[in-house]
Write an enzyme that holds these catalytic residues in place. Sequence first.
Site, PDB file in Angstrom:
ATOM      1  N   GLU A 178     -14.340   4.994   3.156  1.00  0.00           N
ATOM      2  CA  GLU A 178     -13.142   5.434   3.887  1.00  0.00           C
ATOM      3  C   GLU A 178     -12.064   5.630   2.839  1.00  0.00           C
ATOM      4  O   GLU A 178     -11.456   4.663   2.365  1.00  0.00           O
ATOM      5  CB  GLU A 178     -12.698   4.343   4.877  1.00  0.00           C
ATOM      6  CG  GLU A 178     -13.700   4.015   5.962  1.00  0.00           C
ATOM      7  CD  GLU A 178     -13.691   5.047   7.092  1.00  0.00           C
ATOM      8  OE1 GLU A 178     -12.916   6.014   7.029  1.00  0.00           O
ATOM      9  OE2 GLU A 178     -14.483   4.866   8.018  1.00  0.00           O
ATOM     10  N   LEU A 179     -11.843   6.886   2.452  1.00  0.00           N
ATOM     11  CA  LEU A 179     -10.967   7.119   1.292  1.00  0.00           C
ATOM     12  C   LEU A 179      -9.641   7.757   1.714  1.00  0.00           C
ATOM     13  O   LEU A 179      -9.211   7.598   2.829  1.00  0.00           O
ATOM     14  CB  LEU A 179     -11.728   7.963   0.270  1.00  0.00           C
ATOM     15  CG  LEU A 179     -13.119   7.398  -0.095  1.00  0.00           C
ATOM     16  CD1 LEU A 179     -13.831   8.290  -1.089  1.00  0.00           C
ATOM     17  CD2 LEU A 179     -13.021   5.967  -0.612  1.00  0.00           C
TER      18      LEU A 179
ATOM     19  N   LYS B  32     -14.107  -8.484  -0.836  1.00  0.00           N
ATOM     20  CA  LYS B  32     -13.306  -8.377  -2.060  1.00  0.00           C
ATOM     21  C   LYS B  32     -12.059  -7.596  -1.633  1.00  0.00           C
ATOM     22  O   LYS B  32     -12.100  -6.375  -1.444  1.00  0.00           O
ATOM     23  CB  LYS B  32     -14.075  -7.619  -3.164  1.00  0.00           C
ATOM     24  CG  LYS B  32     -13.280  -7.504  -4.465  1.00  0.00           C
ATOM     25  CD  LYS B  32     -12.448  -6.246  -4.469  1.00  0.00           C
ATOM     26  CE  LYS B  32     -11.587  -6.087  -5.690  1.00  0.00           C
ATOM     27  NZ  LYS B  32     -10.306  -6.794  -5.600  1.00  0.00           N
TER      28      LYS B  32
ATOM     29  N   ALA C 257      -7.965  -6.313  -1.836  1.00  0.00           N
ATOM     30  CA  ALA C 257      -7.081  -5.820  -2.891  1.00  0.00           C
ATOM     31  C   ALA C 257      -6.385  -7.012  -3.561  1.00  0.00           C
ATOM     32  O   ALA C 257      -6.041  -7.995  -2.888  1.00  0.00           O
ATOM     33  CB  ALA C 257      -6.047  -4.863  -2.309  1.00  0.00           C
ATOM     34  N   SER C 258      -6.171  -6.883  -4.869  1.00  0.00           N
ATOM     35  CA  SER C 258      -5.685  -8.035  -5.639  1.00  0.00           C
ATOM     36  C   SER C 258      -4.271  -8.469  -5.265  1.00  0.00           C
ATOM     37  O   SER C 258      -3.866  -9.583  -5.604  1.00  0.00           O
ATOM     38  CB  SER C 258      -5.732  -7.711  -7.133  1.00  0.00           C
ATOM     39  OG  SER C 258      -7.067  -7.568  -7.524  1.00  0.00           O
TER      40      SER C 258
ATOM     41  N   CYS D 188      -3.564   5.945   5.204  1.00  0.00           N
ATOM     42  CA  CYS D 188      -4.486   7.033   4.878  1.00  0.00           C
ATOM     43  C   CYS D 188      -4.361   8.158   5.879  1.00  0.00           C
ATOM     44  O   CYS D 188      -4.491   9.322   5.532  1.00  0.00           O
ATOM     45  CB  CYS D 188      -5.916   6.516   4.835  1.00  0.00           C
ATOM     46  SG  CYS D 188      -6.375   5.617   6.321  1.00  0.00           S
TER      47      CYS D 188
ATOM     48  N   GLY E 156     -10.376   2.705   0.418  1.00  0.00           N
ATOM     49  CA  GLY E 156      -9.466   2.742  -0.720  1.00  0.00           C
ATOM     50  C   GLY E 156      -9.366   4.140  -1.271  1.00  0.00           C
ATOM     51  O   GLY E 156      -9.601   5.127  -0.566  1.00  0.00           O
ATOM     52  N   SER E 157      -9.047   4.218  -2.551  1.00  0.00           N
ATOM     53  CA  SER E 157      -8.787   5.512  -3.171  1.00  0.00           C
ATOM     54  C   SER E 157     -10.095   6.214  -3.546  1.00  0.00           C
ATOM     55  O   SER E 157     -11.156   5.591  -3.627  1.00  0.00           O
ATOM     56  CB  SER E 157      -7.931   5.304  -4.414  1.00  0.00           C
ATOM     57  OG  SER E 157      -8.653   4.500  -5.317  1.00  0.00           O
TER      58      SER E 157
ATOM     59  N   TRP F 286      -4.938  -2.906   0.543  1.00  0.00           N
ATOM     60  CA  TRP F 286      -3.851  -3.781   0.963  1.00  0.00           C
ATOM     61  C   TRP F 286      -3.033  -3.184   2.103  1.00  0.00           C
ATOM     62  O   TRP F 286      -2.203  -3.849   2.694  1.00  0.00           O
ATOM     63  CB  TRP F 286      -2.895  -4.011  -0.235  1.00  0.00           C
ATOM     64  CG  TRP F 286      -2.594  -2.717  -0.917  1.00  0.00           C
ATOM     65  CD1 TRP F 286      -3.240  -2.207  -2.021  1.00  0.00           C
ATOM     66  CD2 TRP F 286      -1.668  -1.704  -0.503  1.00  0.00           C
ATOM     67  NE1 TRP F 286      -2.767  -0.945  -2.302  1.00  0.00           N
ATOM     68  CE2 TRP F 286      -1.797  -0.621  -1.382  1.00  0.00           C
ATOM     69  CE3 TRP F 286      -0.735  -1.607   0.533  1.00  0.00           C
ATOM     70  CZ2 TRP F 286      -1.044   0.546  -1.276  1.00  0.00           C
ATOM     71  CZ3 TRP F 286       0.020  -0.440   0.652  1.00  0.00           C
ATOM     72  CH2 TRP F 286      -0.140   0.611  -0.251  1.00  0.00           C
ATOM     73  N   ASN F 287      -3.190  -1.891   2.406  1.00  0.00           N
ATOM     74  CA  ASN F 287      -2.167  -1.244   3.254  1.00  0.00           C
ATOM     75  C   ASN F 287      -2.196  -1.698   4.717  1.00  0.00           C
ATOM     76  O   ASN F 287      -1.154  -1.820   5.350  1.00  0.00           O
ATOM     77  CB  ASN F 287      -2.201   0.280   3.113  1.00  0.00           C
ATOM     78  CG  ASN F 287      -3.481   0.900   3.575  1.00  0.00           C
ATOM     79  OD1 ASN F 287      -4.510   0.227   3.646  1.00  0.00           O
ATOM     80  ND2 ASN F 287      -3.446   2.175   3.889  1.00  0.00           N
TER      81      ASN F 287
HETATM   82  P1  NAP Z   1      -7.591   1.260  -4.403  1.00  0.00           P
HETATM   83  O1  NAP Z   1      -6.767   1.115  -5.593  1.00  0.00           O
HETATM   84  O2  NAP Z   1      -8.727   2.187  -4.425  1.00  0.00           O
HETATM   85  O3  NAP Z   1      -8.089  -0.187  -4.003  1.00  0.00           O
HETATM   86  C1  NAP Z   1      -8.893  -0.431  -2.882  1.00  0.00           C
HETATM   87  C2  NAP Z   1      -9.832  -1.563  -3.203  1.00  0.00           C
HETATM   88  O4  NAP Z   1     -10.769  -1.122  -4.179  1.00  0.00           O
HETATM   89  C3  NAP Z   1      -9.151  -2.788  -3.792  1.00  0.00           C
HETATM   90  O5  NAP Z   1      -9.808  -3.934  -3.334  1.00  0.00           O
HETATM   91  C4  NAP Z   1      -9.366  -2.590  -5.277  1.00  0.00           C
HETATM   92  O6  NAP Z   1      -9.326  -3.801  -6.008  1.00  0.00           O
HETATM   93  C5  NAP Z   1     -10.739  -1.996  -5.308  1.00  0.00           C
HETATM   94  N1  NAP Z   1     -11.035  -1.167  -6.472  1.00  0.00           N
HETATM   95  C6  NAP Z   1     -10.201  -0.358  -7.146  1.00  0.00           C
HETATM   96  N2  NAP Z   1     -10.873   0.276  -8.131  1.00  0.00           N
HETATM   97  C7  NAP Z   1     -12.147  -0.149  -8.071  1.00  0.00           C
HETATM   98  C8  NAP Z   1     -13.320   0.119  -8.832  1.00  0.00           C
HETATM   99  N3  NAP Z   1     -13.321   0.982  -9.832  1.00  0.00           N
HETATM  100  N4  NAP Z   1     -14.458  -0.515  -8.500  1.00  0.00           N
HETATM  101  C9  NAP Z   1     -14.481  -1.373  -7.474  1.00  0.00           C
HETATM  102  N5  NAP Z   1     -13.417  -1.681  -6.718  1.00  0.00           N
HETATM  103  C10 NAP Z   1     -12.252  -1.072  -7.015  1.00  0.00           C
HETATM  104  O7  NAP Z   1      -6.721   1.712  -3.142  1.00  0.00           O
HETATM  105  P2  NAP Z   1      -5.396   1.041  -2.610  1.00  0.00           P
HETATM  106  O8  NAP Z   1      -4.296   1.487  -3.469  1.00  0.00           O
HETATM  107  O9  NAP Z   1      -5.572  -0.411  -2.392  1.00  0.00           O
HETATM  108  O10 NAP Z   1      -5.312   1.692  -1.165  1.00  0.00           O
HETATM  109  C11 NAP Z   1      -4.785   2.922  -0.950  1.00  0.00           C
HETATM  110  C12 NAP Z   1      -5.877   3.949  -0.783  1.00  0.00           C
HETATM  111  O11 NAP Z   1      -6.733   3.566   0.291  1.00  0.00           O
HETATM  112  C13 NAP Z   1      -5.322   5.289  -0.378  1.00  0.00           C
HETATM  113  O12 NAP Z   1      -5.993   6.308  -1.066  1.00  0.00           O
HETATM  114  C14 NAP Z   1      -5.614   5.348   1.110  1.00  0.00           C
HETATM  115  O13 NAP Z   1      -5.644   6.637   1.649  1.00  0.00           O
HETATM  116  C15 NAP Z   1      -6.917   4.668   1.186  1.00  0.00           C
HETATM  117  N6  NAP Z   1      -7.191   4.188   2.551  1.00  0.00           N
HETATM  118  C16 NAP Z   1      -8.156   4.809   3.272  1.00  0.00           C
HETATM  119  C17 NAP Z   1      -8.384   4.426   4.587  1.00  0.00           C
HETATM  120  C18 NAP Z   1      -9.439   5.090   5.423  1.00  0.00           C
HETATM  121  O14 NAP Z   1      -9.823   4.502   6.415  1.00  0.00           O
HETATM  122  N7  NAP Z   1      -9.944   6.239   5.064  1.00  0.00           N
HETATM  123  C19 NAP Z   1      -7.655   3.394   5.140  1.00  0.00           C
HETATM  124  C20 NAP Z   1      -6.673   2.771   4.363  1.00  0.00           C
HETATM  125  C21 NAP Z   1      -6.461   3.187   3.056  1.00  0.00           C
HETATM  126  P3  NAP Z   1      -8.015  -4.221  -6.859  1.00  0.00           P
HETATM  127  O15 NAP Z   1      -6.899  -4.348  -5.894  1.00  0.00           O
HETATM  128  O16 NAP Z   1      -8.423  -5.501  -7.467  1.00  0.00           O
HETATM  129  O17 NAP Z   1      -7.800  -3.114  -7.839  1.00  0.00           O
END
Ligand code: NAP
Length: 457
Positions: free
Chosen positions: A228-229, A154, A156-157, A262, A206-207, A130-131
């Site tokens: 991309e974490l 898919k 972020a919710s 991130c 994501g994370s 979502w960020n």
């Molecule tokens: P997140 O909780 O990991 O969610 C990211 C996406 O993954 C959402 O669509 C989420 O869906 C889904 N998701 C979560 N758990 C999952 C699972 N077990 N299986 C499948 N899909 C799953 O991360 P966030 O809080 O949205 O974003 C913040 C994170 O993203 C931070 O760690 C940040 O550093 C990282 N990020 C990285 C980059 C990069 O380019 N490296 C860029 C931006 C952000 P739901 O919302 O439905 O849970």
Amino acid sequence: MAIASINPATGETLKTFNALTPEQIEGKLQLAADTFRTYSHTTFAHRKPLMIRAAEILETKKHDLGKIMTLEMGKPLKAAIAEAEKCASVCRYYAENAERHLADEIIETNAKKSYVHFQPLGPVLAVMPWNFPFWQVFRFAAPALMAGNVGLLKHASNVPQCALAIEEIFTSAGFPAGAFQTLLIGSEAVERLLNDPRVVAATLTGSEPAGRSVAATAGKQIKKTVLELGGSDPFIVMPSANLDDAVTTAVKARTINNGQSCIAAKRFIVADQIYDEFEKRFVDEMHALRIGDPMEESTEIGPLATPQIVDDLDEQVKKAVASGGRVLTGGAKIDRPGNFFEPTVLVDIDINTPVSCEEIFGPVAMLFRVSGIEEAIKIANATPFGLGSAAWTNDAAEQARFIDELEAGAVFINGMVASDPRLPFGGVKNSGYGRELAEFGIREFVNIKTVWIGAAD
Ligand code: NAP
């Protein structure tokens, strides 16, 4: 299951959506597979005007789109409008350059002719955060669609309105139905999609836990992934740096997107000779940031995206303090409606504690005093992450060492880490693998096919 759009500045529920039923998901998957069969054979000349049209829509509607982003995830409106503009730039970049990046490459061998030929793979699932609710999606979608793949999002919710608005942009641009589809689903539905043979690859931003989960499922199915974490980017300041610029950029690098980036600088590693001056100015500037309604032009720090992020941040600050850290400014939730947290500066953190190198996703900075470049590099690399890094120095020998020795997907000298469609983006270590943007990004989801033609007798 309901998916809710909640204003993080007020806590008000803006809209709720029903998650897709299994039957609806099935319909969209089949449409993606059917569309791929024809869309993958279209030419670059056919796809280019569609992508340019998507850019034009983003530019024309940037104020409305920015408003949706701000209402759903709280970034200052100015930044949200700029995000829509940046998405237009990545659409234009790939509209102009996809054909060149994916042109056949002749390789001289003993064959009559041999070359590398790039072909699209199929429907790619994008699991997105979502960020940067538009930018993260467009930097996947623009190269994927220009390469001839089709996309399934898919998102972020907490950003369903953004997810639907993005689908609408591609539809209005004239892409065929099924070229880009938003799936309003929870994360528990992702595994089934990855196990479906019609989904050929996945990208997740994501994370770390989400990345591990998606990569594990895709790995079992032998499907390519790009991850991309998270990051815990260092921002190093050496004595020869321009301190005025370094401090101002440091504050921006920590607080961009309300601290939820991130590649936000998270650990500030400062040489002893200039540390006291840096600390004083940095704390003053963090303290002076204007917190408020993200819709207001003057707001520099808006709310965090969800109440959970505020709680996580609060917990991390408490852990840092419990392990000997001191709070120089901020340090607490703000008592007002919405998910607000004070811009915070922490010092004296023991580098042997986990909090010293984990990702802090909010406006909380950690400062470290170091004796010189050796210690700076050691602390910078003392994290499981390796996304970006920044080093401020005007000494050429020091610059060379940072470029060579920092364990990260990017090193920015005398600047802050940022993404640019022309430069590759991605990480090493637990920050993920694969690259987005530039020619590297568009080559992630293609079959790199070797063609070898022997001489006819
Ligand atoms: P997140 O909780 O990991 O969610 C990211 C996406 O993954 C959402 O669509 C989420 O869906 C889904 N998701 C979560 N758990 C999952 C699972 N077990 N299986 C499948 N899909 C799953 O991360 P966030 O809080 O949205 O974003 C913040 C994170 O993203 C931070 O760690 C940040 O550093 C990282 N990020 C990285 C980059 C990069 O380019 N490296 C860029 C931006 C952000 P739901 O919302 O439905 O849970």
